[in-house]
Design a protein around this motif. Sequence first.
Motif, mmCIF file in Angstrom:
data_model
loop_
_atom_site.group_PDB
_atom_site.id
_atom_site.type_symbol
_atom_site.label_atom_id
_atom_site.label_comp_id
_atom_site.label_asym_id
_atom_site.label_seq_id
_atom_site.Cartn_x
_atom_site.Cartn_y
_atom_site.Cartn_z
ATOM 1 N N THR B 127 0.840 -1.197 0.000
ATOM 2 C CA THR B 127 0.000 0.000 0.000
ATOM 3 C C THR B 127 0.874 1.244 0.000
ATOM 4 O O THR B 127 0.651 2.191 -0.767
ATOM 5 N N LYS B 128 1.912 1.225 0.840
ATOM 6 C CA LYS B 128 2.815 2.365 0.954
ATOM 7 C C LYS B 128 3.571 2.573 -0.369
ATOM 8 O O LYS B 128 3.663 3.679 -0.878
ATOM 9 N N SER B 131 1.254 3.893 -3.164
ATOM 10 C CA SER B 131 0.822 5.283 -2.957
ATOM 11 C C SER B 131 1.966 6.257 -3.237
ATOM 12 O O SER B 131 1.740 7.401 -3.615
ATOM 13 N N GLU B 132 3.202 5.793 -3.068
ATOM 14 C CA GLU B 132 4.352 6.658 -3.333
ATOM 15 C C GLU B 132 4.704 6.687 -4.817
ATOM 16 O O GLU B 132 5.270 7.643 -5.305
#
Lengths: 216, 133
Positions: B127-128, B131-132
């Motif tokens: 997820t991280k 999103s980046e």
Amino acid sequence: MSDPSAYAYPSSNSARLSTTSSVYTDGRQNRTKSLLERNLNRTKGAEVSLSALSFLFSEMIQYAQKRVNGIQDLERKLNELGYRVGLRMLELLVWRDRNPKRETRVLSILYFIHTALWKGLFGKQADSLEKSTENEDEFMISDNEPILTKYISVPRELSQLNCNAFIAGVVEAILDSAQFPARVTAHTVPIDGFPLRTTILIKFDKEVLEREEMLK
Amino acid sequence: MIYSLYIINKAGGLVYQRDFAEQLEKLSSNDYLVLAGTFHGVHAITSKISPVPSSSGIEVLEAETFKLICTQTLTGTKFLLVTDPQHQNVEVLQKKVYDLYSNFVMKNPFHTPEMPIRSDQFDAGLTKLISEA
């Protein structure tokens, strides 16, 4: 008469592999020096790779899991494994200390665990050392990001499990061998930003507190 | 824009599937398995019919509406990333996904190799990462 050749010494070319340094330490250690010849007090450059440690610990958990019934049994098994490490860590850390001494007070042995043990094992101090507000005989040492379980995700059906039971075993062994018998357990206590924060709960035996009372 | 990620084990079974874009049509879990199995077959065929010996098989599939990038690890696990056709630098992303996989899946004692992946930390890491990106 027995045949003397039956007691023949191992030939010199059958060197024991376990005493020679492995290729993994290449570049960090002098390869001609075996593990047993290295200076016990020199820790710089003798760090172990986190990946290797994680894989080893992962196998230890899988091994333990095959031989237990239930979560509590698994934690007990991990605690036992850690206990064996703790017995040796206390000896080693006191040996490495510049002015070694035997701790006799509760707070000083806890501080030793919080600082010296954590530095010896993980290269950093634990994040907090607290006294329980509810029970006189309980103390807590917390680590915001436990290195040993960094890559472990516990499945939902085992949500009660905290693999740092191993560390609890290490702490228990140190307290036991320093004559502070205690029961030590590990619990997951997440706070904002640190979902894996683990608290090592230490519950001292009655006699320890009675002695502490006398020493005051 | 990253659409979705599939991880296929060496036997062609789907061990992980996740959509990152809202507008994607949801399929039934059986359909995802069929898709993964089909791709596994196509990949095997492409590596066999290649005129060059020891071909690694299909790597990129470009269509009008999406691009599919496949990387195969040494153990035969395949990572499929579905992105929009203009997406650049997918290799870097693939590498980071493989990184997460080798850390949070392979080092997790509760994961059985070749079985579906259930790891909270792997999910959170993905997820991280997405999103980046």
